[in-house]
Design a protein around this motif. Structure first.
Motif, PDB file in Angstrom:
ATOM      1  N   ILE A 198      -3.315  -1.898   6.523  1.00 23.41           N
ATOM      2  CA  ILE A 198      -2.763  -0.544   6.404  1.00 23.41           C
ATOM      3  C   ILE A 198      -2.598   0.119   7.773  1.00 23.41           C
ATOM      4  O   ILE A 198      -2.357   1.316   7.862  1.00 23.41           O
ATOM      5  CB  ILE A 198      -3.651   0.340   5.489  1.00 23.41           C
ATOM      6  CG1 ILE A 198      -5.079   0.432   6.019  1.00 23.41           C
ATOM      7  CG2 ILE A 198      -3.596  -0.165   4.052  1.00 23.41           C
ATOM      8  CD1 ILE A 198      -5.936   1.453   5.306  1.00 23.41           C
ATOM      9  N   GLY A 204      -3.761   0.337  -2.363  1.00 22.44           N
ATOM     10  CA  GLY A 204      -2.956  -0.870  -2.273  1.00 22.44           C
ATOM     11  C   GLY A 204      -3.724  -2.075  -2.763  1.00 22.44           C
ATOM     12  O   GLY A 204      -4.654  -1.953  -3.555  1.00 22.44           O
ATOM     13  N   GLU A 240      -5.466  -5.474   2.215  1.00 21.26           N
ATOM     14  CA  GLU A 240      -4.114  -5.266   2.745  1.00 21.26           C
ATOM     15  C   GLU A 240      -4.196  -4.569   4.110  1.00 21.26           C
ATOM     16  O   GLU A 240      -5.023  -3.687   4.326  1.00 21.26           O
ATOM     17  CB  GLU A 240      -3.315  -4.417   1.755  1.00 21.26           C
ATOM     18  CG  GLU A 240      -1.858  -4.283   2.096  1.00 21.26           C
ATOM     19  CD  GLU A 240      -1.041  -3.640   0.975  1.00 21.26           C
ATOM     20  OE1 GLU A 240       0.124  -3.348   1.230  1.00 21.26           O
ATOM     21  OE2 GLU A 240      -1.578  -3.431  -0.120  1.00 21.26           O
ATOM     22  N   GLY A 242      -4.355   0.245  -7.987  1.00 19.18           N
ATOM     23  CA  GLY A 242      -4.698  -0.685  -6.914  1.00 19.18           C
ATOM     24  C   GLY A 242      -6.118  -0.448  -6.445  1.00 19.18           C
ATOM     25  O   GLY A 242      -6.965   0.041  -7.195  1.00 19.18           O
ATOM     26  N   ALA A 269       0.833  -1.204   0.000  1.00 16.41           N
ATOM     27  CA  ALA A 269       0.000   0.000   0.000  1.00 16.41           C
ATOM     28  C   ALA A 269       0.868   1.254   0.000  1.00 16.41           C
ATOM     29  O   ALA A 269       1.965   1.282   0.552  1.00 16.41           O
ATOM     30  CB  ALA A 269      -0.911   0.003   1.217  1.00 16.41           C
ATOM     31  N   GLU A 270       0.325   2.285  -0.646  1.00 14.55           N
ATOM     32  CA  GLU A 270       1.018   3.568  -0.721  1.00 14.55           C
ATOM     33  C   GLU A 270       0.064   4.683  -0.332  1.00 14.55           C
ATOM     34  O   GLU A 270      -1.135   4.605  -0.581  1.00 14.55           O
ATOM     35  CB  GLU A 270       1.499   3.847  -2.144  1.00 14.55           C
ATOM     36  CG  GLU A 270       2.535   2.890  -2.664  1.00 14.55           C
ATOM     37  CD  GLU A 270       2.978   3.272  -4.069  1.00 14.55           C
ATOM     38  OE1 GLU A 270       3.387   4.431  -4.274  1.00 14.55           O
ATOM     39  OE2 GLU A 270       2.889   2.414  -4.946  1.00 14.55           O
TER      40      GLU A 270
END
Length: 92
Positions: free
Chosen positions: A83, A77, A81, A54, A2-3
Motif C-alpha cells: 500500500i 485490501g 498487499e 477485505g 487496496a482501497e
C-alpha cells in the motif's frame, strides 16, 4: 486492489466526525456491511460501515482524531498487499 475508506457524509449538514473507537484492528478481515469504527458527529454517535470487503491494512485516523467528510480513514485490501503508493498519495 487496496482501497482508501473515506469518511462518508452521513447527513446533509455533516462536515466532520470524531473517531471514537476502532472496532477492528489492523490485520482483521472486514465485510463491507459490518461496522469497523465508531464515530461522533455534531448530532449522533454511530458505527460506520466501509462498504469494502477485505483486510484492514492501515488505520489512518487514530481514536480522537477529527476527520473531514471525504477524508481518509483507513486502507482496506488483500492481506500483505503493498500500500506504499496509496500512503504516498495520501501524504502528497
Amino acid at each position: 486492489m487496496a482501497e482508501i475508506f473515506h469518511l462518508p457524509k452521513m447527513g446533509q449538514t455533516m462536515t466532520e466526525a470524531t473517531i471514537l473507537k476502532w472496532l477492528k484492528n489492523e490485520g482483521d478481515h472486514v465485510e463491507g456491511w459490518e461496522g469497523i469504527v465508531e464515530m461522533m458527529t455534531d448530532k449522533i454517535d454511530m458505527e460506520v460501515e466501509p462498504q469494502i470487503t477485505g483486510t484492514l491494512l492501515k488505520i489512518l485516523a487514530a481514536e480522537g482524531a477529527v476527520v473531514p467528510v471525504g477524508g481518509p480513514v483507513a486502507i482496506i485490501g488483500a492481506p500483505d498487499e503493498d500500500i506504499s503508493g496509496l500512503l504516498a498519495a495520501i501524504e502528497g
